[in-house]
Design a protein around this motif. Structure first.
Motif, mmCIF file in Angstrom:
data_model
loop_
_atom_site.group_PDB
_atom_site.id
_atom_site.type_symbol
_atom_site.label_atom_id
_atom_site.label_comp_id
_atom_site.label_asym_id
_atom_site.label_seq_id
_atom_site.Cartn_x
_atom_site.Cartn_y
_atom_site.Cartn_z
ATOM 1 N N SER A 1 -14.318 -8.383 0.125
ATOM 2 C CA SER A 1 -13.427 -7.593 -0.731
ATOM 3 C C SER A 1 -13.720 -6.096 -0.695
ATOM 4 N N ASN A 2 -14.979 -5.721 -0.570
ATOM 5 C CA ASN A 2 -15.343 -4.300 -0.655
ATOM 6 C C ASN A 2 -15.230 -3.652 0.726
ATOM 7 N N VAL A 3 -13.987 -3.412 1.152
ATOM 8 C CA VAL A 3 -13.748 -2.906 2.506
ATOM 9 C C VAL A 3 -13.139 -1.506 2.468
ATOM 10 N N TYR A 4 -13.305 -0.798 3.574
ATOM 11 C CA TYR A 4 -12.652 0.500 3.739
ATOM 12 C C TYR A 4 -11.241 0.271 4.270
ATOM 13 N N PRO A 5 -10.257 1.003 3.766
ATOM 14 C CA PRO A 5 -8.886 0.820 4.250
ATOM 15 C C PRO A 5 -8.692 1.368 5.660
ATOM 16 N N SER A 6 -7.670 0.852 6.337
ATOM 17 C CA SER A 6 -7.278 1.315 7.685
ATOM 18 C C SER A 6 -8.463 1.334 8.646
ATOM 19 N N THR A 7 -9.296 0.312 8.576
ATOM 20 C CA THR A 7 -10.529 0.272 9.358
ATOM 21 C C THR A 7 -10.633 -1.050 10.115
ATOM 22 N N TYR A 8 -11.066 -0.980 11.364
ATOM 23 C CA TYR A 8 -11.285 -2.193 12.144
ATOM 24 C C TYR A 8 -12.654 -2.783 11.819
ATOM 25 N N HIS B 1 -11.150 9.115 -1.707
ATOM 26 C CA HIS B 1 -11.729 10.452 -1.568
ATOM 27 C C HIS B 1 -11.106 11.414 -2.578
ATOM 28 N N HIS B 2 -9.780 11.420 -2.659
ATOM 29 C CA HIS B 2 -9.067 12.212 -3.663
ATOM 30 C C HIS B 2 -7.603 11.793 -3.681
ATOM 31 N N PHE B 3 -6.894 12.213 -4.716
ATOM 32 C CA PHE B 3 -5.451 12.014 -4.776
ATOM 33 C C PHE B 3 -4.754 13.290 -4.308
ATOM 34 N N ARG C 1 -11.437 7.088 1.902
ATOM 35 C CA ARG C 1 -12.500 7.119 2.904
ATOM 36 C C ARG C 1 -12.230 6.020 3.930
ATOM 37 N N SER C 2 -12.461 6.341 5.189
ATOM 38 C CA SER C 2 -12.249 5.373 6.260
ATOM 39 C C SER C 2 -13.575 5.021 6.906
ATOM 40 N N GLY C 3 -13.727 3.765 7.252
ATOM 41 C CA GLY C 3 -14.952 3.326 7.922
ATOM 42 C C GLY C 3 -14.842 3.393 9.426
ATOM 43 N N SER C 4 -13.977 4.268 9.944
ATOM 44 C CA SER C 4 -13.770 4.350 11.392
ATOM 45 C C SER C 4 -15.058 4.677 12.127
ATOM 46 N N GLU C 5 -15.930 5.421 11.469
ATOM 47 C CA GLU C 5 -17.225 5.713 12.079
ATOM 48 C C GLU C 5 -18.301 5.491 11.025
ATOM 49 N N ILE C 6 -19.065 4.429 11.179
ATOM 50 C CA ILE C 6 -20.090 4.070 10.207
ATOM 51 C C ILE C 6 -21.402 4.747 10.579
ATOM 52 N N LYS C 7 -22.032 5.394 9.601
ATOM 53 C CA LYS C 7 -23.318 6.034 9.842
ATOM 54 C C LYS C 7 -24.435 4.997 9.745
ATOM 55 N N SER D 1 -18.706 8.263 7.784
ATOM 56 C CA SER D 1 -18.798 9.715 7.846
ATOM 57 C C SER D 1 -17.755 10.319 6.915
ATOM 58 N N SER D 2 -18.157 11.343 6.163
ATOM 59 C CA SER D 2 -17.252 11.940 5.180
ATOM 60 C C SER D 2 -16.054 12.602 5.841
ATOM 61 N N GLY D 3 -16.151 12.861 7.144
ATOM 62 C CA GLY D 3 -15.049 13.507 7.838
ATOM 63 C C GLY D 3 -13.911 12.568 8.181
ATOM 64 N N PHE D 4 -14.107 11.266 8.007
ATOM 65 C CA PHE D 4 -13.086 10.296 8.371
ATOM 66 C C PHE D 4 -12.349 9.831 7.126
ATOM 67 N N GLN D 5 -11.061 10.147 7.081
ATOM 68 C CA GLN D 5 -10.236 9.770 5.941
ATOM 69 C C GLN D 5 -8.911 9.215 6.436
ATOM 70 N N THR D 6 -8.277 8.438 5.589
ATOM 71 C CA THR D 6 -6.962 7.890 5.896
ATOM 72 C C THR D 6 -6.067 8.096 4.682
ATOM 73 N N LYS D 7 -4.778 8.288 4.914
ATOM 74 C CA LYS D 7 -3.863 8.627 3.823
ATOM 75 C C LYS D 7 -2.819 7.536 3.636
ATOM 76 N N SER D 8 -2.495 7.268 2.381
ATOM 77 C CA SER D 8 -1.447 6.297 2.074
ATOM 78 C C SER D 8 -0.074 6.930 2.267
ATOM 79 N N GLU D 9 0.950 6.114 2.136
ATOM 80 C CA GLU D 9 2.298 6.658 2.056
ATOM 81 C C GLU D 9 2.457 7.373 0.712
ATOM 82 N N TYR D 10 3.469 8.231 0.625
ATOM 83 C CA TYR D 10 3.735 8.913 -0.643
ATOM 84 C C TYR D 10 4.539 8.004 -1.577
ATOM 85 N N THR D 11 4.417 8.271 -2.858
ATOM 86 C CA THR D 11 5.275 7.607 -3.839
ATOM 87 C C THR D 11 6.707 8.114 -3.670
ATOM 88 N N ASP D 12 7.638 7.456 -4.322
ATOM 89 C CA ASP D 12 8.998 7.995 -4.369
ATOM 90 C C ASP D 12 8.970 9.335 -5.104
#
Length: 256
Positions: free
Chosen positions: A80-87, A160-162, A200-206, A212-223
């Motif tokens: 359950s405790n996973v990073y989004p958009s991550t393989y 990471h932020h809204f 935060r994205s787990g695309s690159e795990i330290k 890495s704090s530099g890896f982020q992924t964004k959701s779609e926008y609300t209406d």
């Protein structure tokens, strides 16, 4: 060297009956599958034909090099405790009881185990983050008051932020905040508001297991939400309007 199972087999040859010994390694779980949704990654598998289940000590579930020991009679697990958009890379093996050293009661020592080979690796990509929900806006003489709720996915420590967008101007908001006030607005004006989640994205795990704090992924926008600001306040009728004095430009040398 891996310990091997000793299995007794009987064979008939001519008129003689004899016992032979054949050595087998345990088999890994089979039919390994993984699927993701907003609750995480759901992993399923089948128990191997060999060895019999009472000889299996536990199943080994490896998710991105993290080992999870699973009870031998279980055929599913949820991460359950996973990073989004991550393989995530998943594979499994079987840890079986070994009869390399039998105790006096005929049972193998619990300290002796043997491990199967791993299954082929399986890759599963987690779901993209969700935007904030219940976005609302109201205006008064202090400006526009915007509120929202934090979505169920991902968990808050993965946000990471809204992203708050007001008339195309981007405002980054802390992940634990659920409101914002826009004070510097024009009166009687429509403002367009929408939001997204930067996770935060787990695309690159330290090495410490964190991304890495530099890896982020964004959701779609609300209406988009439209909010009209309040008009200018009327001057109280009891108050006297200040007189406007027009000075002659010739006498002052200035411009009216």
């Amino acid at each position: 060297m891996k310990a091997l199972y000793l299995e007794k087999v009987q064979s008939l040859s001519s008129k003689h009956e004899y016992e032979g010994s054949i050595l087998f390694e345990p088999l890994p779980p089979k039919h390994l599958k993984a699927a993701s949704d907003f609750d995480g990654i759901h992993i399923t598998w089948s128990i191997p034909e060999y060895p019999v289940i009472d000889k299996i000590h536990h199943s080994i579930l490896e998710v991105n090099r993290e080992i999870i020991n699973v009870a031998p009679d279980k055929t599913c697990s949820n991460i359950s405790n996973v990073y989004p958009s991550t393989y995530y890379t998943i594979r499994m093996a079987t840890s079986a009881r070994s009869g390399s050293e039998n105790k006096s009661d005929g049972n193998p020592s619990s300290g002796f185990q043997t491990k199967s080979e791993y299954t082929d690796e399986l890759k599963c990509k987690t779901t993209e983050p969700l935007p904030p929900k219940h976005l609302k806006a109201a205006s008064d003489f202090d400006g526009i008051h915007i509120t929202w709720s934090i979505s169920e996915y991902p968990v808050i420590d993965k946000i990471h932020h809204f992203i708050l967008e007001v008339n195309r101007e981007i405002i980054n908001v802390a992940p634990d905040k659920t409101c914002s006030n826009i004070s510097n607005v024009y009166p009687s004006t429509y403002y367009t508001i929408r939001m997204a989640t930067s996770a935060r994205s787990g695309s690159e795990i330290k090495s410490d297991g964190n991304p890495s704090s530099g890896f982020q992924t964004k959701s779609e926008y609300t209406d988009e939400l439209k909010c009209k600001t309040t008009g200018m306040a009327l001057i109280n009728k009891n108050k006297v309007k200040p007189s406007i004095v027009f000075q002659n430009s010739l006498s002052t040398g200035g411009v009216v």
